[in-house]
Design a protein around this motif. Structure first.
Motif, PDB file in Angstrom:
ATOM      1  N   LEU A 161       0.820  -1.210   0.000  1.00  0.00           N
ATOM      2  CA  LEU A 161       0.000   0.000   0.000  1.00  0.00           C
ATOM      3  C   LEU A 161       0.860   1.269   0.000  1.00  0.00           C
ATOM      4  N   VAL A 162       2.038   1.200   0.600  1.00  0.00           N
ATOM      5  CA  VAL A 162       2.966   2.327   0.512  1.00  0.00           C
ATOM      6  C   VAL A 162       3.371   2.550  -0.944  1.00  0.00           C
ATOM      7  N   LEU A 163       3.576   1.450  -1.679  1.00  0.00           N
ATOM      8  CA  LEU A 163       3.884   1.577  -3.108  1.00  0.00           C
ATOM      9  C   LEU A 163       2.695   2.162  -3.872  1.00  0.00           C
ATOM     10  N   VAL A 164       1.479   1.722  -3.520  1.00  0.00           N
ATOM     11  CA  VAL A 164       0.287   2.288  -4.153  1.00  0.00           C
ATOM     12  C   VAL A 164       0.255   3.790  -3.935  1.00  0.00           C
ATOM     13  N   PHE A 165       0.511   4.214  -2.696  1.00  0.00           N
ATOM     14  CA  PHE A 165       0.491   5.640  -2.361  1.00  0.00           C
ATOM     15  C   PHE A 165       1.580   6.391  -3.120  1.00  0.00           C
ATOM     16  N   ALA A 166       2.798   5.831  -3.129  1.00  0.00           N
ATOM     17  CA  ALA A 166       3.909   6.502  -3.801  1.00  0.00           C
ATOM     18  C   ALA A 166       3.650   6.648  -5.300  1.00  0.00           C
ATOM     19  N   LEU A 167       3.144   5.592  -5.930  1.00  0.00           N
ATOM     20  CA  LEU A 167       2.860   5.656  -7.363  1.00  0.00           C
ATOM     21  C   LEU A 167       1.692   6.591  -7.656  1.00  0.00           C
ATOM     22  N   ALA A 168       0.739   6.659  -6.726  1.00  0.00           N
ATOM     23  CA  ALA A 168      -0.385   7.574  -6.924  1.00  0.00           C
ATOM     24  C   ALA A 168       0.097   9.021  -6.980  1.00  0.00           C
ATOM     25  N   LEU A 169       1.151   9.328  -6.216  1.00  0.00           N
ATOM     26  CA  LEU A 169       1.683  10.688  -6.223  1.00  0.00           C
ATOM     27  C   LEU A 169       2.380  11.020  -7.543  1.00  0.00           C
ATOM     28  N   THR A 170       2.787   9.988  -8.267  1.00  0.00           N
ATOM     29  CA  THR A 170       3.460  10.211  -9.549  1.00  0.00           C
ATOM     30  C   THR A 170       2.581   9.745 -10.706  1.00  0.00           C
ATOM     31  N   ALA A 171       1.272   9.756 -10.489  1.00  0.00           N
ATOM     32  CA  ALA A 171       0.340   9.207 -11.483  1.00  0.00           C
ATOM     33  C   ALA A 171       0.513   9.854 -12.848  1.00  0.00           C
ATOM     34  N   GLY A 172       0.509  11.176 -12.875  1.00  0.00           N
ATOM     35  CA  GLY A 172       0.625  11.861 -14.162  1.00  0.00           C
ATOM     36  C   GLY A 172       1.936  11.570 -14.851  1.00  0.00           C
ATOM     37  N   LEU A 173       3.038  11.577 -14.097  1.00  0.00           N
ATOM     38  CA  LEU A 173       4.360  11.328 -14.671  1.00  0.00           C
ATOM     39  C   LEU A 173       4.480   9.911 -15.219  1.00  0.00           C
ATOM     40  N   MET A 174       4.005   8.915 -14.449  1.00  0.00           N
ATOM     41  CA  MET A 174       4.109   7.522 -14.898  1.00  0.00           C
ATOM     42  C   MET A 174       3.264   7.266 -16.136  1.00  0.00           C
ATOM     43  N   GLU A 175       2.087   7.867 -16.172  1.00  0.00           N
ATOM     44  CA  GLU A 175       1.210   7.672 -17.328  1.00  0.00           C
ATOM     45  C   GLU A 175       1.866   8.207 -18.594  1.00  0.00           C
ATOM     46  N   ARG A 176       2.531   9.356 -18.467  1.00  0.00           N
ATOM     47  CA  ARG A 176       3.218   9.918 -19.646  1.00  0.00           C
ATOM     48  C   ARG A 176       4.439   9.103 -20.023  1.00  0.00           C
ATOM     49  N   ALA A 177       5.161   8.570 -19.025  1.00  0.00           N
ATOM     50  CA  ALA A 177       6.402   7.849 -19.290  1.00  0.00           C
ATOM     51  C   ALA A 177       6.149   6.476 -19.929  1.00  0.00           C
ATOM     52  N   LEU A 178       5.221   5.706 -19.357  1.00  0.00           N
ATOM     53  CA  LEU A 178       4.965   4.356 -19.866  1.00  0.00           C
ATOM     54  C   LEU A 178       4.035   4.349 -21.066  1.00  0.00           C
ATOM     55  N   GLY A 179       3.029   5.186 -21.021  1.00  0.00           N
ATOM     56  CA  GLY A 179       2.028   5.171 -22.072  1.00  0.00           C
ATOM     57  C   GLY A 179       1.125   3.962 -21.953  1.00  0.00           C
ATOM     58  N   ARG A 180       0.090   3.913 -22.752  1.00  0.00           N
ATOM     59  CA  ARG A 180      -0.861   2.799 -22.675  1.00  0.00           C
ATOM     60  C   ARG A 180      -0.199   1.467 -23.008  1.00  0.00           C
ATOM     61  N   VAL A 181       0.707   1.461 -23.999  1.00  0.00           N
ATOM     62  CA  VAL A 181       1.368   0.207 -24.389  1.00  0.00           C
ATOM     63  C   VAL A 181       2.231  -0.314 -23.253  1.00  0.00           C
ATOM     64  N   GLY A 182       2.993   0.563 -22.601  1.00  0.00           N
ATOM     65  CA  GLY A 182       3.838   0.146 -21.491  1.00  0.00           C
ATOM     66  C   GLY A 182       3.046  -0.419 -20.340  1.00  0.00           C
ATOM     67  N   ILE A 183       1.939   0.225 -19.999  1.00  0.00           N
ATOM     68  CA  ILE A 183       1.077  -0.273 -18.930  1.00  0.00           C
ATOM     69  C   ILE A 183       0.535  -1.657 -19.273  1.00  0.00           C
ATOM     70  N   ASN A 184       0.140  -1.850 -20.530  1.00  0.00           N
ATOM     71  CA  ASN A 184      -0.388  -3.154 -20.953  1.00  0.00           C
ATOM     72  C   ASN A 184       0.670  -4.251 -20.854  1.00  0.00           C
ATOM     73  N   VAL A 185       1.916  -3.931 -21.242  1.00  0.00           N
ATOM     74  CA  VAL A 185       2.996  -4.918 -21.180  1.00  0.00           C
ATOM     75  C   VAL A 185       3.257  -5.339 -19.737  1.00  0.00           C
ATOM     76  N   VAL A 186       3.354  -4.362 -18.831  1.00  0.00           N
ATOM     77  CA  VAL A 186       3.605  -4.661 -17.419  1.00  0.00           C
ATOM     78  C   VAL A 186       2.461  -5.482 -16.841  1.00  0.00           C
ATOM     79  N   THR A 187       1.225  -5.126 -17.178  1.00  0.00           N
ATOM     80  CA  THR A 187       0.066  -5.856 -16.660  1.00  0.00           C
ATOM     81  C   THR A 187       0.091  -7.312 -17.084  1.00  0.00           C
TER      82      THR A 187
END
Length: 214
Positions: A161-187
């Motif tokens: 949950l600490v990771l959930v919180f930390a990633l939530a704080l960088t939500a906009g940055l991570m979304e731009r960095a990985l993009g939809r394709v990157g998120i799909n690959v990780v999932t």
């Protein structure tokens, strides 16, 4: 301290809760809100989810015993549930369902970005503390009975949950960095890991029943 158990528990809960997959959804749900408001929503969602998972880690097995369900049977059922979740991740059905679940709250955010609060629904329930996560904490607590095992499970829940919180704080940055394709690959990679872990749960349940060798 059982390092192997800690690693297995962390991987299981990390894959089930999927902090990386939750990040773009959190960004969408909190679109237009200030960084301070986003921090408050993320913190509240994680605290509520922790409370829910802690209750099930503490009393889940007792509740099962009260209604006549053995832990091996629940372990097999939980493993099957996790396997279905893994299939959803591999074939992108879970992402679509999560997006559908969040549509109602997202519409509320668009109507009034400063007042809308998706921390309880859909963030805490069902996106973080969903059926898969609840089943996982009960199964993990059952693997290590006693206070030590409970504390280990709660520590792992807190770490995820600490990771959930930390990633939530960088939500906009991570979304731009990985993009939809990157998120799909990780999932999909996480889905493969979850499928293997779910089979392990089923094998352990069968072993406890005496149907499989250890």
């Amino acid at each position: 301290m059982d390092t192997a158990f800690l690693i297995t528990a962390f991987v299981t809960l990390f894959v089930i809760i999927d902090p990386i997959g939750l990040t773009p959804l959190f960004a969408a749900l909190t679109q237009g809100q200030s960084a301070r408001k986003r921090r408050e929503i993320a913190a509240r969602a994680c605290l509520i989810a922790f409370a829910i998972l802690a209750v099930f880690a503490l009393f889940g097995e007792q509740v099962l015993g009260f209604i006549g369900i053995s832990m091996p049977a629940f372990r097999i059922a939980g493993g099957l549930l996790l396997f279905l979740t893994a299939l959803d991740m591999l074939f992108e059905r879970r992402g679509k369902r999560r997006e559908s679940t969040s549509e109602e709250a997202e519409a509320e955010v668009e109507a009034d970005p400063e007042e809308a609060d998706p921390s309880v629904f859909p963030m805490a329930i069902p996106l973080i503390a969903g059926p898969g996560a609840i089943a996982s904490v009960i199964l993990l607590a059952g693997q290590h009975p006693g206070l030590t095992g409970l504390l280990l499970v709660l520590a792992v829940v807190l770490a995820v949950l600490v990771l959930v919180f930390a990633l939530a704080l960088t939500a906009g940055l991570m979304e731009r960095a990985l993009g939809r394709v990157g998120i799909n690959v990780v999932t999909r990679l996480l889905g493969m890991l979850l499928a293997a872990l779910s089979v392990q749960f089923v094998l352990e349940g069968l072993r406890d029943f005496g149907f499989a060798a250890s």
